[in-house]
Structures are given as structure tokens and as C-alpha cells.
Design a protein around this motif. Structure first.
Motif, PDB file in Angstrom:
ATOM      1  N   TYR A 270      -0.091  -3.073   7.519  1.00 54.65           N
ATOM      2  CA  TYR A 270       0.467  -1.648   8.333  1.00 54.65           C
ATOM      3  C   TYR A 270      -0.988  -0.883   8.066  1.00 54.65           C
ATOM      4  CZ  TYR A 270       3.889   1.120  10.399  1.00 54.65           C
ATOM      5  OH  TYR A 270       4.014   2.302  11.554  1.00 54.65           O
ATOM      6  N   PRO A 271      -1.153  -0.266   9.372  1.00 50.75           N
ATOM      7  CA  PRO A 271      -2.055   0.552  10.195  1.00 50.75           C
ATOM      8  C   PRO A 271      -2.126   1.304   8.746  1.00 50.75           C
ATOM      9  CG  PRO A 271      -1.231  -0.626  12.267  1.00 50.75           C
ATOM     10  CD  PRO A 271      -0.420  -0.747  11.180  1.00 50.75           C
ATOM     11  N   GLN A 272      -3.329   2.187   8.419  1.00 47.42           N
ATOM     12  CA  GLN A 272      -3.552   3.532   7.060  1.00 47.42           C
ATOM     13  C   GLN A 272      -3.318   4.379   8.307  1.00 47.42           C
ATOM     14  OE1 GLN A 272      -7.353   3.250   5.176  1.00 47.42           O
ATOM     15  NE2 GLN A 272      -6.198   5.433   4.221  1.00 47.42           N
ATOM     16  N   ARG A 273      -4.046   4.513   9.505  1.00 43.05           N
ATOM     17  CA  ARG A 273      -4.413   5.516  10.194  1.00 43.05           C
ATOM     18  C   ARG A 273      -2.157   6.339  11.032  1.00 43.05           C
ATOM     19  NH1 ARG A 273      -3.873   6.828  15.211  1.00 43.05           N
ATOM     20  NH2 ARG A 273      -3.555   4.929  15.685  1.00 43.05           N
ATOM     21  N   VAL A 274      -2.041   4.911  11.038  1.00 44.33           N
ATOM     22  CA  VAL A 274      -0.457   5.282  11.509  1.00 44.33           C
ATOM     23  C   VAL A 274       0.357   5.667  10.446  1.00 44.33           C
ATOM     24  CG1 VAL A 274       1.452   4.373  12.780  1.00 44.33           C
ATOM     25  CG2 VAL A 274      -0.706   3.444  13.240  1.00 44.33           C
ATOM     26  N   CYS A 275       0.236   5.108   9.045  1.00 47.33           N
ATOM     27  CA  CYS A 275       0.413   6.230   7.845  1.00 47.33           C
ATOM     28  C   CYS A 275       0.973   7.447   8.005  1.00 47.33           C
ATOM     29  CB  CYS A 275       0.650   5.095   6.647  1.00 47.33           C
ATOM     30  SG  CYS A 275       1.264   3.300   6.812  1.00 47.33           S
ATOM     31  N   PHE A 276      -0.319   7.946   7.830  1.00 50.28           N
ATOM     32  CA  PHE A 276      -0.676   9.057   7.769  1.00 50.28           C
ATOM     33  C   PHE A 276      -0.298   9.857   8.648  1.00 50.28           C
ATOM     34  CE2 PHE A 276      -3.994   7.496   4.685  1.00 50.28           C
ATOM     35  CZ  PHE A 276      -3.078   8.500   3.672  1.00 50.28           C
ATOM     36  N   THR A 277      -0.495   9.453   9.998  1.00 49.73           N
ATOM     37  CA  THR A 277       0.493  10.174  10.897  1.00 49.73           C
ATOM     38  C   THR A 277       1.455  10.135  10.589  1.00 49.73           C
ATOM     39  OG1 THR A 277      -1.405   9.549  12.751  1.00 49.73           O
ATOM     40  CG2 THR A 277       0.981   9.757  13.425  1.00 49.73           C
ATOM     41  N   LEU A 278       2.063   9.273  10.192  1.00 50.69           N
ATOM     42  CA  LEU A 278       4.180   9.321   9.993  1.00 50.69           C
ATOM     43  C   LEU A 278       4.282  10.920   9.256  1.00 50.69           C
ATOM     44  CD1 LEU A 278       7.107   8.464  10.217  1.00 50.69           C
ATOM     45  CD2 LEU A 278       6.104   6.683   8.071  1.00 50.69           C
ATOM     46  N   LEU A 279       3.277  10.664   7.787  1.00 48.64           N
ATOM     47  CA  LEU A 279       3.439  11.886   7.018  1.00 48.64           C
ATOM     48  C   LEU A 279       3.437  13.226   7.420  1.00 48.64           C
ATOM     49  CD1 LEU A 279       1.345   9.389   3.642  1.00 48.64           C
ATOM     50  CD2 LEU A 279       4.483   9.781   4.450  1.00 48.64           C
ATOM     51  N   ASP A 280       2.225  13.110   8.295  1.00 49.82           N
ATOM     52  CA  ASP A 280       1.632  14.198   8.873  1.00 49.82           C
ATOM     53  C   ASP A 280       3.465  14.890   9.629  1.00 49.82           C
ATOM     54  OD1 ASP A 280       0.183  16.762   8.413  1.00 49.82           O
ATOM     55  OD2 ASP A 280      -0.116  16.245  10.887  1.00 49.82           O
TER      56      ASP A 280
ATOM     57  N   LEU B  65       1.101  -1.516   0.313  1.00 47.18           N
ATOM     58  CA  LEU B  65      -0.143  -0.116   0.231  1.00 47.18           C
ATOM     59  C   LEU B  65       0.749   1.121  -0.103  1.00 47.18           C
ATOM     60  CD1 LEU B  65      -2.857  -0.980   2.232  1.00 47.18           C
ATOM     61  CD2 LEU B  65      -2.842   0.018   0.382  1.00 47.18           C
ATOM     62  N   CYS B  66       0.397   2.104  -0.972  1.00 46.36           N
ATOM     63  CA  CYS B  66       1.186   3.264  -0.909  1.00 46.36           C
ATOM     64  C   CYS B  66       0.936   4.458  -0.410  1.00 46.36           C
ATOM     65  CB  CYS B  66       2.119   3.777  -2.252  1.00 46.36           C
ATOM     66  SG  CYS B  66       2.643   2.880  -3.438  1.00 46.36           S
ATOM     67  N   HIS B  67       0.771   4.842   0.526  1.00 48.00           N
ATOM     68  CA  HIS B  67      -0.016   6.283   1.322  1.00 48.00           C
ATOM     69  C   HIS B  67       0.579   7.140   1.258  1.00 48.00           C
ATOM     70  CE1 HIS B  67      -2.131   3.221   3.319  1.00 48.00           C
ATOM     71  NE2 HIS B  67      -1.018   2.367   3.931  1.00 48.00           N
ATOM     72  N   VAL B  68      -0.010   8.509   0.551  1.00 51.11           N
ATOM     73  CA  VAL B  68       0.393   9.908  -0.117  1.00 51.11           C
ATOM     74  C   VAL B  68      -0.405  11.223   0.567  1.00 51.11           C
ATOM     75  CG1 VAL B  68      -1.049  10.042  -2.512  1.00 51.11           C
ATOM     76  CG2 VAL B  68       1.428  10.991  -2.106  1.00 51.11           C
ATOM     77  N   TYR B  69       0.512  11.866   1.076  1.00 52.84           N
ATOM     78  CA  TYR B  69      -0.107  13.256   1.582  1.00 52.84           C
ATOM     79  C   TYR B  69       0.215  14.352   0.652  1.00 52.84           C
ATOM     80  CZ  TYR B  69      -1.223  16.691   4.775  1.00 52.84           C
ATOM     81  OH  TYR B  69      -1.719  18.543   5.186  1.00 52.84           O
ATOM     82  N   VAL B  70      -0.102  14.869   0.025  1.00 58.47           N
ATOM     83  CA  VAL B  70      -0.098  16.096  -0.995  1.00 58.47           C
ATOM     84  C   VAL B  70      -0.790  17.531  -0.505  1.00 58.47           C
ATOM     85  CG1 VAL B  70       0.736  17.630  -3.013  1.00 58.47           C
ATOM     86  CG2 VAL B  70      -0.103  14.304  -2.681  1.00 58.47           C
ATOM     87  N   ARG B  71       0.487  17.956   0.245  1.00 57.53           N
ATOM     88  CA  ARG B  71      -0.259  19.762   0.883  1.00 57.53           C
ATOM     89  C   ARG B  71      -0.091  20.685   0.177  1.00 57.53           C
ATOM     90  NH1 ARG B  71       3.638  20.411   5.900  1.00 57.53           N
ATOM     91  NH2 ARG B  71       4.490  22.515   4.505  1.00 57.53           N
ATOM     92  N   ASN B  72      -0.746  21.196   0.137  1.00 58.33           N
ATOM     93  CA  ASN B  72      -1.204  22.491  -0.724  1.00 58.33           C
ATOM     94  C   ASN B  72      -0.227  23.940  -0.624  1.00 58.33           C
ATOM     95  OD1 ASN B  72      -4.246  22.341  -0.651  1.00 58.33           O
ATOM     96  ND2 ASN B  72      -5.017  22.989   0.832  1.00 58.33           N
ATOM     97  N   ASP B  73       0.810  23.151  -0.492  1.00 63.45           N
ATOM     98  CA  ASP B  73       2.641  23.982  -0.901  1.00 63.45           C
ATOM     99  C   ASP B  73       3.070  23.232  -1.744  1.00 63.45           C
ATOM    100  OD1 ASP B  73       2.959  22.860   1.194  1.00 63.45           O
ATOM    101  OD2 ASP B  73       3.705  23.901   2.097  1.00 63.45           O
ATOM    102  N   CYS B  74       2.150  22.179  -2.122  1.00 60.33           N
ATOM    103  CA  CYS B  74       3.081  21.423  -3.283  1.00 60.33           C
ATOM    104  C   CYS B  74       4.026  19.955  -2.500  1.00 60.33           C
ATOM    105  CB  CYS B  74       3.661  22.246  -4.101  1.00 60.33           C
ATOM    106  SG  CYS B  74       2.750  22.821  -5.365  1.00 60.33           S
TER     107      CYS B  74
END
Length: 198
Positions: free
Chosen positions: A85-95, A65-74
Motif C-alpha cells: 500500500y502506498p505510504q503517501r496515501v496512508c499519510f494523506t488518510l491520517l491527515d 506496515l504501521c503508519h503513525v501520525y502524532v500531532r503536537n496536540d497529542c
């Protein structure tokens, strides 16, 4: 549960620019590692290019699974993990990674930066720390402790009943239960006993 790749990228108008990356390819054979790393880098850039600004997404690619986070500032980040692997933990890490990266690396360097020119060294430590999601994430740790407590409670009730004492006998002996409560218990017991036969 395993994390394989953690990347920070800049989403340009036409393509994504890799700024920094960390990999844990120890589960792959030595001869496959460079090809796997190239593929993960390519996939991360492709997912960022195809994602819109201000979005979070999870993309399945074979067993990963590839989890991506693209912010508004690019500024963007991608983590590649196995499907368990838990998805919520991945997005916490990315943030966390993107917040820290944006504070340490000047935004002027993002469009033209490369892994050689960007001075940010925390990706390897984040990748190592988040290999065990229960240790890295407070919510996962609390959930694991709750699950453990639930198991202990079930085991305690079973061990109580294994000692030869029946719950029916305890209800009859109880001085704290009123006659109405005892009658309710007997009725519920009878109702549940018909379902146990099936």
C-alpha cells in the motif's frame, strides 16, 4: 493492497488512549479475527506511545506496515496496511482523519474518551473508501492514468512498426526532416545497433 486498521488515539503522558477504531479483517479466518484485532489495537497504542509529538513514521511488523501520525496536540492516528500500500496515501488518510476528528470531537473529551463515549462515525467509511488507493487519492489516480497513457503510446508505436513500415523508410520519405536531421538519425541508428548485438 489492503488496509486492515484505522485508529485514532490520544497520546497521554504515560500511555496512549484509544478513542475510535475501524477494522477490515475479512481476509483473516473467522476464528482469528478477535485476536488479530486485539493485536492491531495493542500495536497501534504502542507505536503512538513510542513516537514523539509532531512526527510521522512507518514501522514494519512482519508483512505489515504501521503508519503513525502524532500531532503536537497529542491527537494521533495509526493505519495498518500491507507492505504494497502506498505510504503517501496512508499519510494523506491520517491527515484527513485527524483534521475531521478534531473538528467534530471536542478536545476536552480526548484524554478521557473511549470508543464507547466518542461520537465519531467516519472511520469505517474512510477505511472502505481508501481500500483502493487509486480511487481515494487524486495523485494516485493521475499517476495510474499517466501509466496507462504511457502503455498506450508504446503500443501505438509498436503497432505502427508491425504494419510492415520501418522507421528508416519513414525517415527517408519524410519531407519535413532536413538532410542534417536525417544524417543525425542514421548516425544514432548505427551507434545504437552496436549495443543491440550485446
Amino acid at each position: 493492497m489492503k488496509l486492515y486498521s484505522l485508529s485514532v488515539l490520544y497520546k497521554g503522558t504515560n500511555k496512549a488512549n484509544l478513542l475510535k477504531a475501524a477494522y477490515d479483517l475479512s481476509s483473516f479466518s473467522f476464528f482469528q479475527r478477535s485476536s488479530v484485532q486485539e493485536f492491531m489495537t495493542f500495536t497501534s497504542a504502542l507505536i503512538v506511545e513510542r513516537s514523539s509529538h509532531g512526527s510521522r513514521a512507518s514501522v514494519k511488523e512482519q508483512d505489515y506496515l504501521c503508519h503513525v501520525y502524532v500531532r503536537n496536540d497529542c491527537l494521533s492516528a495509526v493505519v495498518i496496511a500491507d507492505s504494497e500500500y502506498p505510504q503517501r496515501v496512508c499519510f494523506t488518510l491520517l491527515d484527513k482523519v485527524l483534521d475531521e476528528f478534531s473538528k467534530q470531537v471536542d478536545s476536552i473529551d480526548w484524554p478521557s474518551g473511549s470508543p464507547d463515549t466518542i461520537r465519531y462515525t467516519a472511520l469505517d467509511s474512510y477505511l472502505a473508501r481508501y481500500q483502493n488507493p487509486r480511487e481515494a487519492d487524486a495523485m494516485s489516480k493521475v499517476q495510474a492514468e499517466l501509466d496507462e497513457t504511457k502503455i498506450i503510446l508504446h503500443n501505438t508505436m509498436e503497432s505502427l512498426l508491425e504494419r510492415g513500415e520501418k522507421l528508416d523508410d519513414l525517415v527517408q520519405k519524410s519531407e519535413h526532416l532536413g538532410n542534417q536531421s536525417k544524417a543525425f538519425y542514421k548516425t544514432a541508428r548505427k551507434q545504437n545497433s552496436c549495443c543491440e548485438v550485446m
